[in-house]
Design a protein around this motif. Structure first.
Motif, PDB file in Angstrom:
ATOM      1  N   UNK A 151      61.508  47.700  41.256  1.00 49.36           N
ATOM      2  CA  UNK A 151      60.597  47.701  40.113  1.00 49.36           C
ATOM      3  C   UNK A 151      59.166  47.402  40.532  1.00 49.36           C
ATOM      4  N   UNK A 152      58.989  46.500  41.501  1.00 50.84           N
ATOM      5  CA  UNK A 152      57.620  46.188  41.917  1.00 50.84           C
ATOM      6  C   UNK A 152      57.027  47.337  42.733  1.00 50.84           C
ATOM      7  N   UNK A 153      57.865  48.068  43.454  1.00 53.25           N
ATOM      8  CA  UNK A 153      57.387  49.252  44.181  1.00 53.25           C
ATOM      9  C   UNK A 153      56.977  50.349  43.184  1.00 53.25           C
ATOM     10  N   UNK A 154      57.786  50.519  42.155  1.00 59.21           N
ATOM     11  CA  UNK A 154      57.456  51.501  41.119  1.00 59.21           C
ATOM     12  C   UNK A 154      56.179  51.104  40.383  1.00 59.21           C
ATOM     13  N   UNK A 155      56.036  49.809  40.099  1.00 59.32           N
ATOM     14  CA  UNK A 155      54.812  49.344  39.445  1.00 59.32           C
ATOM     15  C   UNK A 155      53.592  49.639  40.313  1.00 59.32           C
ATOM     16  N   UNK A 156      53.724  49.412  41.616  1.00 57.85           N
ATOM     17  CA  UNK A 156      52.617  49.697  42.539  1.00 57.85           C
ATOM     18  C   UNK A 156      52.255  51.179  42.496  1.00 57.85           C
ATOM     19  N   UNK A 157      53.260  52.044  42.495  1.00 57.15           N
ATOM     20  CA  UNK A 157      53.000  53.486  42.445  1.00 57.15           C
ATOM     21  C   UNK A 157      52.290  53.875  41.156  1.00 57.15           C
TER      22      UNK A 157
END
Length: 527
Positions: A151-157
């Motif tokens: 989820x934090x990787x997706x948020x970064x993207x």
């Protein structure tokens, strides 16, 4: 490997898509024997310090290549390809892919699970919680706020890639972990591919409610992730779709497990209290807690172990995750040139009887369990003029073992039932010195299966047992007994405690490096 000409009965294929390689393995369902396989390396891209990416299209191409070449091997062995009845997929977890559902093109390279670019995103999210607590979401998802999870990787993207953000706004984006990317493509892609994941992979995103086993609206709101881009959640053992091209066209894909869950199944850890530790790029210890999720009070993760059928119960696990294990050996090989091949480390480390006081804390991606400190960094300490590359090599092996000791210590506290032995698997377990060191430093027996491919075996079992396939029985009475090697501790408790305490001291020295600001002394010496 299989002997040519023998009849093996029904076969099951397993895609094992890991961090460093992709493999396709073919097992006999009646005996759980590995008949043949093909493996190809996966390249990582390192755009900046701490960033780790992979090309989703290379990952997909590697799967097709491994399937084609492993099936070609069967012809040389006199195996009828028509005996392969199903395929399972096991994968590196948390690694995040976003693609365009109209074109099938990735919108960004996959962000790999050990990538650190999201450190600022994580800090911002922690600051947004009522008590600035990284464990704020654990009651819902079982996981702390950390760079590790999807989820934090997706948020970064969404915050940093306009291509991704625009595709989401226009309703073109699909999100998934590697299993979802592969399943969508293998079952048709833009021409009707299924957008699904299984509960084990979903439980590593921070978007799944581990109690309801569904995407959680509150978690998605916290991360500002639209639920429309998420895959459908399925069990770990059912027919998701069929191969649409290649030598196995028409074959059902009927098993899906995150790699560590697959290893738990492959080790037949089906009872509460059973556990396994996998030594690969990282190191992952899973402890089966039965059909109820148990919250950890000692830095472990509560995660879904498996759900082997639509109508079968969901089993949970406590997990201890170490970011750097085999990757540490790779670093010694590629960055320092201490060894030529990863397998050389055993012989080099065996040329000395101890580390001569050296300790290696390989916190290249911060520290995972039980600390969850993203600002820790790797250190080698305790060096003297006597220290050699052999001592550093042995310290690297001991680092893998000590990190496992820390996880097991936390797990014993959470479960209140100390493990009496540890089942192990993964590529590093072929290192006999490592296994003996692990037994010595844990003070319990370490049990290694003679056939180390338990991750691929686990998803083959799930695929073969699926309703509509039915060529693999998971009834305990039908499961094949596993041949093992056992390593027994040969270290006194006093020596074990002394060495462990030194390790803990070294770990403290690795903390707070990234956020540390050097301060000049208040007064300077005069001339």
């Amino acid at each position: 490997m299989a002997a040519a000409g023998r009849s093996w009965g029904p076969l099951v294929g397993a895609v094992d898509q890991g961090t460093s390689s992709t493999r396709f393995l073919i097992f006999a369902s009646n005996s759980a024997e590995l008949l043949t396989y093909h493996q190809t390396e996966i390249h990582s891209v390192l755009p900046k310090e701490g960033w780790v990416e992979q090309d989703p299209k290379e990952i997909l191409a590697s799967v097709y290549e491994c399937i084609e070449k492993a099936v070609a091997n069967t012809r040389d062995l006199g195996i009828d390809v028509n005996d392969i009845k199903a395929i399972g997929i096991t994968n590196q977890r948390e690694t995040t892919v976003v693609w365009d559902k109209h074109t099938g093109e990735p919108l960004h390279n996959a962000i790999v699970w050990l990538d650190l670019r999201t450190a600022e995103t994580v800090n911002r999210l922690i600051d947004s919680t009522p008590r600035k607590n990284k464990e704020h979401l654990k009651p819902l998802c079982g996981l702390p706020l950390a760079t590790y999870f999807s989820a934090v990787k997706l948020r970064w993207l969404l915050d940093n890639s306009e291509k991704v953000a625009q595709a989401v706004r226009e309703g073109r984006a699909m999100f998934g972990t590697v299993d979802s990317w592969l399943l969508w493509n293998l079952t048709g892609g833009v021409k009707g591919g299924v957008h699904v994941t299984d509960v084990t992979n979903a439980s590593r995103t921070m978007l799944l409610n581990i109690h309801t086993q569904q995407w959680d609206a509150n978690l998605c709101k916290f991360f500002s992730v639209p639920m429309t881009i998420l895959p459908e959640i399925r069990s770990s053992s059912e027919i998701y779709g069929h191969m649409v091209q290649g030598v196995l066209k028409g074959l059902p894909i009927s098993g899906c497990l995150g790699d560590q869950s697959a290893a738990l199944v492959g080790q037949c850890c089906f009872t509460r209290g059973s556990a396994k530790n996998t030594y690969g790029t990282g190191c992952f210890l899973l402890y089966n807690t039965g059909t109820e999720p148990i919250p950890s009070e000692h830095g472990l993760l509560t995660t879904i172990a498996y759900k082997l059928g639509k109508d079968k119960p969901t089993f949970y696990a406590l997990e201890g995750s170490v970011a750097i294990a085999g990757e540490c050996v790779k670093w010694l090989r590629d960055n320092l040139g201490i060894i030529q091949k990863s397998s050389d480390i055993e012989a080099l480390a065996a040329t000395v009887t101890d580390t001569a006081g050296a300790h290696f804390v390989p916190a290249f991606s911060g520290l995972f369990a039980p600390y969850w400190e993203s600002d820790a960094r790797g250190i080698i300490c305790g060096l003297t003029q006597f220290s050699t590359k052999a001592h550093i090599a042995r310290a690297a092996l001991e680092a893998v073992c000590f990190q496992t000791c820390e996880i097991l210590e936390a797990m014993n506290k959470d479960s209140r039932i100390p493990l009496e032995s540890l089942q192990v698997d993964g590529g590093m377990t072929q290192n006999n010195l490592l296994m003996q060191l692990q037994a010595d430093l844990l003070g319990i027996q370490v049990v290694r299966p003679a056939m180390p491919e338990t991750t691929a075996l686990g998803v083959a079992m799930a695929a073969g047992a699926a309703e509509g396939v039915g060529v693999w029985s998971l009834d305990p009475a039908d499961l094949t007994s596993i041949t093992t090697d056992t390593f027994t501790p040969a270290l006194s408790q006093d020596e074990r405690d002394s060495r462990y305490n030194k390790w803990k001291y070294a770990v403290q020295k690795a903390m707070k490096w990234e956020g540390h600001t050097h301060k000049e002394p208040d007064s300077k010496p005069t001339d």
